[in-house]
Each structure stands twice: as C-alpha cells, then as structure tokens.
Design a protein around this motif. Structure first.
Motif, PDB file in Angstrom:
ATOM      1  N   ILE A 144     -58.239 -12.125 -17.143  1.00 55.79           N
ATOM      2  CA  ILE A 144     -57.061 -12.890 -17.548  1.00 55.79           C
ATOM      3  C   ILE A 144     -57.354 -13.549 -18.889  1.00 55.79           C
ATOM      4  O   ILE A 144     -58.416 -14.157 -19.067  1.00 55.79           O
ATOM      5  CB  ILE A 144     -56.692 -13.947 -16.489  1.00 55.79           C
ATOM      6  N   CYS A 145     -56.451 -13.383 -19.830  1.00 55.92           N
ATOM      7  CA  CYS A 145     -56.626 -13.966 -21.161  1.00 55.92           C
ATOM      8  C   CYS A 145     -56.427 -15.483 -21.070  1.00 55.92           C
ATOM      9  O   CYS A 145     -55.328 -15.954 -20.764  1.00 55.92           O
ATOM     10  CB  CYS A 145     -55.629 -13.348 -22.150  1.00 55.92           C
ATOM     11  N   LYS A 146     -57.490 -16.234 -21.335  1.00 56.63           N
ATOM     12  CA  LYS A 146     -57.448 -17.687 -21.183  1.00 56.63           C
ATOM     13  C   LYS A 146     -57.257 -18.423 -22.503  1.00 56.63           C
ATOM     14  O   LYS A 146     -57.073 -19.641 -22.508  1.00 56.63           O
ATOM     15  CB  LYS A 146     -58.736 -18.168 -20.509  1.00 56.63           C
ATOM     16  N   TYR A 147     -57.326 -17.667 -23.621  1.00 64.00           N
ATOM     17  CA  TYR A 147     -57.277 -18.314 -24.927  1.00 64.00           C
ATOM     18  C   TYR A 147     -56.431 -17.519 -25.918  1.00 64.00           C
ATOM     19  O   TYR A 147     -56.381 -16.293 -25.861  1.00 64.00           O
ATOM     20  CB  TYR A 147     -58.688 -18.433 -25.535  1.00 64.00           C
ATOM     21  N   ILE A 148     -55.812 -18.246 -26.850  1.00 63.55           N
ATOM     22  CA  ILE A 148     -55.293 -17.655 -28.079  1.00 63.55           C
ATOM     23  C   ILE A 148     -56.310 -18.006 -29.162  1.00 63.55           C
ATOM     24  O   ILE A 148     -56.695 -19.180 -29.293  1.00 63.55           O
ATOM     25  CB  ILE A 148     -53.906 -18.218 -28.444  1.00 63.55           C
ATOM     26  N   SER A 149     -56.758 -17.022 -29.915  1.00 66.72           N
ATOM     27  CA  SER A 149     -57.833 -17.248 -30.880  1.00 66.72           C
ATOM     28  C   SER A 149     -57.339 -17.190 -32.318  1.00 66.72           C
ATOM     29  O   SER A 149     -56.647 -16.243 -32.706  1.00 66.72           O
ATOM     30  CB  SER A 149     -58.933 -16.201 -30.683  1.00 66.72           C
ATOM     31  N   PHE A 150     -57.718 -18.191 -33.091  1.00 68.59           N
ATOM     32  CA  PHE A 150     -57.480 -18.216 -34.531  1.00 68.59           C
ATOM     33  C   PHE A 150     -58.781 -17.808 -35.204  1.00 68.59           C
ATOM     34  O   PHE A 150     -59.833 -18.415 -34.977  1.00 68.59           O
ATOM     35  CB  PHE A 150     -57.064 -19.621 -34.984  1.00 68.59           C
ATOM     36  N   ILE A 151     -58.724 -16.756 -36.032  1.00 72.67           N
ATOM     37  CA  ILE A 151     -59.939 -16.230 -36.645  1.00 72.67           C
ATOM     38  C   ILE A 151     -60.269 -17.029 -37.908  1.00 72.67           C
ATOM     39  O   ILE A 151     -59.519 -17.007 -38.887  1.00 72.67           O
ATOM     40  CB  ILE A 151     -59.777 -14.734 -36.987  1.00 72.67           C
ATOM     41  N   VAL A 152     -61.376 -17.748 -37.866  1.00 69.61           N
ATOM     42  CA  VAL A 152     -61.834 -18.530 -39.018  1.00 69.61           C
ATOM     43  C   VAL A 152     -62.625 -17.632 -39.960  1.00 69.61           C
ATOM     44  O   VAL A 152     -62.457 -17.668 -41.180  1.00 69.61           O
ATOM     45  CB  VAL A 152     -62.694 -19.731 -38.565  1.00 69.61           C
ATOM     46  N   LYS A 153     -63.483 -16.804 -39.383  1.00 73.58           N
ATOM     47  CA  LYS A 153     -64.294 -15.883 -40.170  1.00 73.58           C
ATOM     48  C   LYS A 153     -64.606 -14.663 -39.319  1.00 73.58           C
ATOM     49  O   LYS A 153     -64.909 -14.790 -38.135  1.00 73.58           O
ATOM     50  CB  LYS A 153     -65.605 -16.563 -40.597  1.00 73.58           C
ATOM     51  N   GLY A 154     -64.501 -13.462 -39.945  1.00 74.66           N
ATOM     52  CA  GLY A 154     -64.846 -12.253 -39.219  1.00 74.66           C
ATOM     53  C   GLY A 154     -63.687 -11.287 -39.062  1.00 74.66           C
ATOM     54  O   GLY A 154     -62.631 -11.455 -39.681  1.00 74.66           O
ATOM     55  N   ALA A 155     -63.896 -10.281 -38.228  1.00 74.75           N
ATOM     56  CA  ALA A 155     -62.903  -9.225 -38.003  1.00 74.75           C
ATOM     57  C   ALA A 155     -62.895  -8.857 -36.523  1.00 74.75           C
ATOM     58  O   ALA A 155     -63.950  -8.740 -35.894  1.00 74.75           O
ATOM     59  CB  ALA A 155     -63.228  -8.001 -38.855  1.00 74.75           C
ATOM     60  N   VAL A 156     -61.688  -8.657 -35.983  1.00 78.81           N
ATOM     61  CA  VAL A 156     -61.505  -8.450 -34.547  1.00 78.81           C
ATOM     62  C   VAL A 156     -60.529  -7.304 -34.336  1.00 78.81           C
ATOM     63  O   VAL A 156     -59.654  -7.057 -35.165  1.00 78.81           O
ATOM     64  CB  VAL A 156     -60.930  -9.761 -33.926  1.00 78.81           C
ATOM     65  N   ARG A 157     -60.708  -6.583 -33.230  1.00 79.75           N
ATOM     66  CA  ARG A 157     -59.749  -5.516 -32.889  1.00 79.75           C
ATOM     67  C   ARG A 157     -59.314  -5.645 -31.432  1.00 79.75           C
ATOM     68  O   ARG A 157     -60.070  -6.134 -30.582  1.00 79.75           O
ATOM     69  CB  ARG A 157     -60.365  -4.143 -33.138  1.00 79.75           C
ATOM     70  N   GLN A 158     -58.089  -5.207 -31.163  1.00 86.15           N
ATOM     71  CA  GLN A 158     -57.531  -5.180 -29.811  1.00 86.15           C
ATOM     72  C   GLN A 158     -57.231  -3.728 -29.476  1.00 86.15           C
ATOM     73  O   GLN A 158     -56.575  -3.033 -30.266  1.00 86.15           O
ATOM     74  CB  GLN A 158     -56.250  -6.021 -29.752  1.00 86.15           C
ATOM     75  N   TYR A 159     -57.712  -3.248 -28.321  1.00 86.43           N
ATOM     76  CA  TYR A 159     -57.571  -1.831 -28.019  1.00 86.43           C
ATOM     77  C   TYR A 159     -57.599  -1.561 -26.519  1.00 86.43           C
ATOM     78  O   TYR A 159     -57.975  -2.415 -25.724  1.00 86.43           O
ATOM     79  CB  TYR A 159     -58.704  -1.037 -28.702  1.00 86.43           C
ATOM     80  N   THR A 160     -57.148  -0.365 -26.163  1.00 84.91           N
ATOM     81  CA  THR A 160     -57.269   0.122 -24.792  1.00 84.91           C
ATOM     82  C   THR A 160     -58.245   1.306 -24.802  1.00 84.91           C
ATOM     83  O   THR A 160     -58.548   1.867 -25.855  1.00 84.91           O
ATOM     84  CB  THR A 160     -55.910   0.602 -24.233  1.00 84.91           C
ATOM     85  N   VAL A 161     -58.709   1.662 -23.619  1.00 79.07           N
ATOM     86  CA  VAL A 161     -59.584   2.832 -23.467  1.00 79.07           C
ATOM     87  C   VAL A 161     -58.950   3.742 -22.424  1.00 79.07           C
ATOM     88  O   VAL A 161     -58.663   3.304 -21.309  1.00 79.07           O
ATOM     89  CB  VAL A 161     -61.006   2.429 -23.026  1.00 79.07           C
ATOM     90  N   ASP A 162     -58.713   5.032 -22.790  1.00 76.52           N
ATOM     91  CA  ASP A 162     -58.071   5.943 -21.839  1.00 76.52           C
ATOM     92  C   ASP A 162     -59.080   6.542 -20.866  1.00 76.52           C
ATOM     93  O   ASP A 162     -60.281   6.227 -20.917  1.00 76.52           O
ATOM     94  CB  ASP A 162     -57.264   7.024 -22.578  1.00 76.52           C
ATOM     95  N   ASP A 163     -58.593   7.403 -19.981  1.00 72.35           N
ATOM     96  CA  ASP A 163     -59.445   7.979 -18.929  1.00 72.35           C
ATOM     97  C   ASP A 163     -60.597   8.809 -19.485  1.00 72.35           C
ATOM     98  O   ASP A 163     -61.610   8.992 -18.819  1.00 72.35           O
ATOM     99  CB  ASP A 163     -58.603   8.857 -17.985  1.00 72.35           C
ATOM    100  N   LYS A 164     -60.433   9.315 -20.700  1.00 74.61           N
ATOM    101  CA  LYS A 164     -61.480  10.136 -21.319  1.00 74.61           C
ATOM    102  C   LYS A 164     -62.427   9.307 -22.187  1.00 74.61           C
ATOM    103  O   LYS A 164     -63.312   9.854 -22.836  1.00 74.61           O
ATOM    104  CB  LYS A 164     -60.846  11.245 -22.155  1.00 74.61           C
TER     105      LYS A 164
END
Length: 198
Positions: A46-66
């Motif tokens: 469960i997502c417990k936070y909303i994040s503000f990026i101060v420094k760095g790089a982030v990605r949001q993704y899914t992973v399929d069955d393969k």
C-alpha cells in the motif's frame, strides 16, 4: 531538504506561505534517502507516501508475466511521485517505484491526517490543483500520441519536452517509457543528428 520544497511552493503558487504553514510542512514531510535500485514502493504494497524529489531520478513501472518492465512515469528533481490510487484508497499497488540514481525525497504520509493538514495550506492547495491540471493534460497528450503518432514523432516529442530524461535514464528505460523496443529507439537515434541527443 525542506528548503527545496518551500522554494518550489513559492515558485508554483501566488499565495504566500505563512510561518505557521512552513512549520507544518517541516513537521509533515519525512526526509529519506534511497540508493540506486532501492524501492520507494513495491507491487502489492500500500502506497503510504507521496514523494517530492529533492535530488535524484525515479521511475514508476509494472512488470509483466514474462518479466518485462513497462515504465509509466519518470521523475527527477522538483517532480512528485506516488501511486495516487493506492495512496488515497489505501489499496495494494500494481506498481513498483524505485530510485534510478542516489535519490533524496521528502515523503508526505497519508496516516494521521498529514495529507489533509498540508492540503489545507492555501499555497499547497493552489500548487496541487495547478499540477493536477498540468498532469491531466500531459497524460491526455501522451495517450493521444501513443495511439496516433509514430515512434519517431514520440521520441522527438520527448526530446523537445523533457530533454533531461535522455541525460538521466538509460536507453532501455526511455524506450519502455515511449512504448517501443530498444531496437526501435536505437534506430531512431541513429537516424537523427548527434545534436538532438547525448
């Protein structure tokens, strides 16, 4: 770290921040550091936070069955990242969010009413509404582009709108974000002048 968020709010909102507002923001947001490939959120949590990026790089993704990764969002400094559906409904997330670089974030908890308290700050509320509109328009354009435009057009669009992504993320992540294979992206890049990409 909080100074970066306060400066961001001042730029994004015409409503001034009071000293009480600033104090509440300092109290509400939790500073945290992540190493490269460390998860901010994993599928099933469960997502417990909303994040503000101060420094760095982030990605949001899914992973399929393969085991293939499908990148939905990318974020760098002064961007926000979360699974908003999971955050607001407190339901298990279908996404992974991880740091692609050493990353520093300020995290706004859902629990104990912190989101509601911060959202009641006029400057924060103004900023959120402005960003919600901008995000809606950007996602609408991206969906339209994915349906109607060629891979070449989508890549050119990214170069124009978010050139910094090309500096911060490797080719396979950019390809997934654009909905194409690494081979297609490589072909497109090889056909273009060197000045258009790093």
């Amino acid at each position: 770290m909080v100074t970066a968020l306060l400066n961001y709010l001042i730029k994004q909102s015409s409503t001034p921040l009071s000293d009480v507002d600033k104090q509440l923001i300092r109290k509400a947001f939790v500073p945290k550091q992540f190493k490269k490939r460390q998860f901010l959120l994993q599928e099933g949590e469960i997502c417990k936070y909303i994040s503000f990026i101060v420094k760095g790089a982030v990605r949001q993704y899914t992973v399929d069955d393969k085991g293939n990764e499908r990148v939905l969002n990318l974020g760098i400094e002064n961007w926000w990242m979360s699974d908003r559906e999971s955050y607001h409904k407190q339901s298990p997330s279908i996404y992974n969010i991880d740091a692609w670089e050493e990353t520093q974030v300020l995290m706004l908890p859902k629990l104990d009413g912190w989101y509601d308290k911060v959202n009641a700050i006029p400057a924060f509320c103004e900023m959120r509404k402005k960003l919600d509109d901008a995000h809606h328009m950007a996602m609408q354009c991206r969906l339209n582009s994915a349906i109607n435009n060629t891979a070449e057009y989508r890549y050119d669009e990214l170069v124009q709108k978010y050139p910094e992504f090309l500096q911060r993320f490797p080719q396979h992540i950019i390809a997934s974000y654009l909905g194409m294979t690494k081979e297609t992206l490589s072909r497109i890049r090889n056909q273009q002048p060197k000045t258009l990409h790093p």
